[in-house]
Design a protein around this motif. Structure first.
Motif, PDB file in Angstrom:
ATOM      1  N   ALA A 148       0.896  -1.061  -0.157  1.00 34.17           N
ATOM      2  CA  ALA A 148      -0.007  -0.183   0.068  1.00 34.17           C
ATOM      3  C   ALA A 148       0.866   1.153  -0.166  1.00 34.17           C
ATOM      4  CB  ALA A 148      -0.843   0.141   1.393  1.00 34.17           C
ATOM      5  N   GLU A 149       0.439   2.297  -0.963  1.00 30.90           N
ATOM      6  CA  GLU A 149       1.071   3.491  -1.073  1.00 30.90           C
ATOM      7  C   GLU A 149       2.613   3.552  -1.050  1.00 30.90           C
ATOM      8  OE1 GLU A 149      -0.421   5.882   2.039  1.00 30.90           O
ATOM      9  OE2 GLU A 149      -2.526   5.625   1.487  1.00 30.90           O
ATOM     10  N   LYS A 150       3.169   2.446  -1.540  1.00 39.01           N
ATOM     11  CA  LYS A 150       4.758   2.307  -1.798  1.00 39.01           C
ATOM     12  C   LYS A 150       5.334   2.281  -3.003  1.00 39.01           C
ATOM     13  CE  LYS A 150       8.878   0.018  -0.250  1.00 39.01           C
ATOM     14  NZ  LYS A 150       9.353  -1.168   0.405  1.00 39.01           N
ATOM     15  N   PRO A 151       5.654   3.261  -3.723  1.00 38.22           N
ATOM     16  CA  PRO A 151       5.949   3.172  -5.303  1.00 38.22           C
ATOM     17  C   PRO A 151       7.164   2.081  -5.711  1.00 38.22           C
ATOM     18  CG  PRO A 151       6.933   5.091  -4.415  1.00 38.22           C
ATOM     19  CD  PRO A 151       6.198   4.589  -3.466  1.00 38.22           C
ATOM     20  N   GLN A 152       6.902   1.170  -6.461  1.00 38.56           N
ATOM     21  CA  GLN A 152       7.925   0.115  -6.766  1.00 38.56           C
ATOM     22  C   GLN A 152       8.496   0.449  -8.367  1.00 38.56           C
ATOM     23  OE1 GLN A 152       7.200  -4.142  -5.873  1.00 38.56           O
ATOM     24  NE2 GLN A 152       5.275  -3.471  -5.466  1.00 38.56           N
TER      25      GLN A 152
END
Length: 733
Positions: A148-152
């Protein structure tokens, strides 16, 4: 990294919808075979730092800033949001497509993924899944976890075999969780590569378009005209209709063409079939049998007319049979609007498509009959009396739609009763005979509200006789034997008026009911209000409805073709579709129809832009697909709640704006008028420079600001705007 060499250049791709339709044992077998095939060759993605300057030794081919319309030229579908592109639900996808790849180059793909709540995502490159290390086992997995809400950030080496054919489709689909989301896409190559530019919205320049099968066919080479149908002899001086004709000419409420030709289907040099279809006998317990039964009946009537040397016309009233009338040999086809019948816009798209497909002229007739009567006006009553009959505003909108849609002419039914007010001495009597029976030629008839609308309409079409070429980038193709019908008065889909609808028929109805909202599907108890006969739509009048017998050279003119409903994919039809793909068209089919292609499916994929979408499942799916297609292929951005038409002219575009919500009637009662509904519509050319604009309805110039123009449309009214355009001026860097 690369493991073993693959036995096949293309990995298997199994849609979840396919698995859902089969037994558990069958699913397990398929999945085991799929995973075994996947284990032979796996490209595993790597995380990368956002500021590393790009892969070493590589050249940037394309960068898509997802969610920013002007910075994602290769987007095919997906909903734009701030900083990302999203497709909701597990079986929808965000799709980008790149054309013109150098097949000798080696490519790397970089993507930035971003999710709200946690989700699991699939990425497919030309239907080959991309893999990343599983966070726990470190083994390759094609299900990418998204915290959740973490760019990859991921970088993938693309197998050269995947880019064979020079095109790359990237599909981001949701496996589980919130949605499929992508924020940025970068395509890199080991050598400089220039992609093909995004295609212009027009299939050809205006000169070619005007000379194509899209150019409206005029009746006996006459400009568009507005005329009642009747016998020429009745217009002689001294006759009831002759007095009406004289007054119509004096006040210019109709085009004065009756003196040249007889437009009656019943007498003179004409013959034909009228109101045929739902009120004539029909045999057949399946669609091909119904088709053949109707064809035999029709061709018998046609043979009688031909033997008598007659001009043969077809008029289907509430029916949807004009494609067949044109195919079987009609010289002219007519569809009836009004008369309390729904589906106005879909039937215009059907009739225009039939005219283009069979190279005949088409006509629109507007019937004022509604709620059991026609409207008539006493000398001293209010503008819109409280009695049955279609409103003046609705009738006028159908005339404008006919003109802008490319009809040869339009005929207002029973106009000798509705265009003028009745004489004072006739008050309280039946509205027959016509109001002009005892009126002397020295006195003018008083125009009714319908008459005033007719006068305004005639003045405009006489000042501007050329409406240009209706621009319809989307071909909706139904099967030759479909016999699609919506029954009058009941709003039920009933093929050939006697068969139960199949799931494919309801798919067709769903698509039409979405692009022309709430005009096709009625539930029990729904009222047949004018507000559901002509409606506003975000896609405008951008569709032609065609049969699967469409000629290849006609189909090539449409940038996008969608197959609707059930289809018999005959060898001839397959060749037409392959030809369409090879000439740059975009073909969209459902998974069900793609499955019928069998071994030909791969040839279709390699031939060109071939998409498999579950667009016909529900209205939301249709809107999602059409939003992307309209953004790409409509040449103008039209902002505001309105029905609109787009026509190509020698100098630019002619835009019709029809406001349907502010003035309409139910089957009885007064006109429902909402003076607050005066939408201001903004029109912006997407790929051209707006030189000037003029409101033709009011004959006044409009100011151009930031390459756009705005116009306000009164409630229930129409505005026609002419745009003069030129090439975009390139800004110096």
């Amino acid at each position: 990294m690369k493991t073993k060499e693959s036995d096949s250049p293309t990995a298997a791709f199994i849609p979840v919808s396919f698995l859902c339709r089969h037994s558990f044992v069958f699913q397990v077998a398929i999945l085991l075979a799929f995973l075994a095939a996947e284990s032979n060759a796996v490209e595993v993605g790597r995380e990368y730092a956002p500021d590393d300057g790009g892969p070493a030794g590589c050249h940037l081919v394309a960068r898509e800033e997802c969610g920013v319309p002007e910075r994602q030229p290769h987007k095919v579908r997906g909903r734009d949001a701030k900083g990302y592109n999203v497709a909701d639900n597990w079986d929808r996808a965000v799709v980008y497509r790149f054309e013109g790849l150098d097949e000798a180059a080696r490519y790397k793909l970089r993507v930035v993924l971003l999710s709200g709540p946690s989700a699991w995502l699939h990425i497919a490159a030309n239907r080959n899944f991309l893999h990343v290390p599983d966070p726990k086992t470190k083994e390759p997995t094609f299900t990418i976890p998204m915290p959740a809400e973490k760019p990859q950030r991921w970088e993938f080496d693309l197998d050269p075999a995947w880019c064979a054919g020079g095109s790359l489709e990237l599909r981001f689909s949701n496996r589980e969780g919130w949605s499929a989301v992508v924020s940025q896409i970068e395509l890199w190559a080991d050598r400089p590569v220039t992609l093909k530019a995004a295609p212009l919205p027009l299939p050809a320049g205006y000169e070619n378009l005007a000379a194509s099968a899209w150019q409206p066919l005029r009746f006996e080479s006459r400009p568009f005209f507005f005329m009642c149908y009747d016998k020429v002899g009745l217009h002689k001086k001294g006759s009831v209709h002759g007095r009406f004709a004289l007054e119509a000419a004096r006040q210019r409420v109709l085009s004065p063409v009756w003196e040249f030709e007889n437009f009656s289907l019943a007498t003179g040099r004409w013959t034909g079939v009228a109101e045929w279809g739902y009120n004539t006998s029909l045999d057949g317990e399946c669609k091909p049998d119904c088709y053949e039964s109707r064809r035999r009946w029709y061709c018998g009537k046609l043979a009688e007319g031909r033997a008598a040397g007659k001009f043969f016309g077809s008029f289907t009233g509430h029916g949807w049979l004009e494609p067949y009338a044109a195919q079987w040999g009609a010289d002219l086809i007519t569809t009836e609007l009004g008369a309390g019948s729904p589906c106005v816009q879909a039937r215009v798209a059907m009739t225009r498509g039939a005219a283009r497909q069979n190279k005949v002229s088409f006509v629109v007739q507007t019937s004022p009959w509604y709620g059991g009567s026609i409207p008539y006006y006493e000398a001293d009553e209010s503008e819109e009396p409280r009695r049955p009959g279609h409103s003046a505003a609705f009738q006028a909108r159908t005339w404008f739609l006919a003109w802008l849609a490319g009809a040869a002419f339009t005929t207002p039914e029973a106009c000798q009763l509705g265009l003028f007010r009745r004489l004072p001495e006739q008050k309280g009597t039946k509205p027959f005979p016509p109001v002009m029976r005892d009126q002397s030629e020295e006195k003018h008839f008083q125009l009714s509200p319908i008459g005033r609308k007719a006068q305004e309409f005639v003045r405009l079409i006489e000042r501007h006789p050329d409406a240009g070429v209706p621009y319809t980038p989307f071909a909706l193709i139904v099967d030759q034997f479909a016999g699609f019908q919506v029954t009058p008065g009941a709003g039920q889909v009933r093929p050939w008026w006697r068969l139960e609808p199949t799931p494919g028929d309801m798919e067709t109805a769903t698509v039409l009911d979405t692009v022309f909202p709430r005009t096709i599907l009625y539930r029990k108890g729904d009222r047949f209000s004018e507000s559901r006969m002509m409606v506003n739509t975000p896609y405008g009048e951008s569709f032609d409805l065609l049969l699967s017998t469409v000629r290849p050279e006609l189909l090539r003119l449409y940038p996008v073709a969608l197959l609707l409903g059930d289809h018999e994919l005959t060898p001839a039809f397959r060749r037409t579709l392959l030809d369409y793909l090879q000439h740059g068209g975009h073909l969209v089919v459902t998974q069900r129809l793609a499955g019928q292609l069998g071994a030909d499916a791969e040839a279709f994929r390699r031939a060109g832009r071939f998409s498999i979408e579950e667009f016909a499942r529900d209205g939301r799916s249709v809107r999602e697909l059409m939003d992307a297609l309209a953004a790409r292929h409509l040449p103008l951005k039209i902002e505001g709640n309105i029905q609109f038409t787009i026509n190509r002219t020698a100098r630019g575009w002619l835009v019709g704006l029809l406001e349907n919500r502010g003035a309409y009637k139910e089957e009885s009662g007064e006109v429902i008028f909402n003076p607050a509904l005066r939408p201001t519509i903004t029109i912006t050319p997407k790929r051209e420079r707006l030189v000037s604009a003029r409101n033709l309805s009011e004959e006044k110039d409009l100011p151009v600001t930031a390459n756009a123009v705005s116009v306000t449309v009164p409630p229930g009214d129409v505005r026609v705007v002419e745009l003069v355009v030129g090439p975009l001026e390139m800004k110096k860097l």
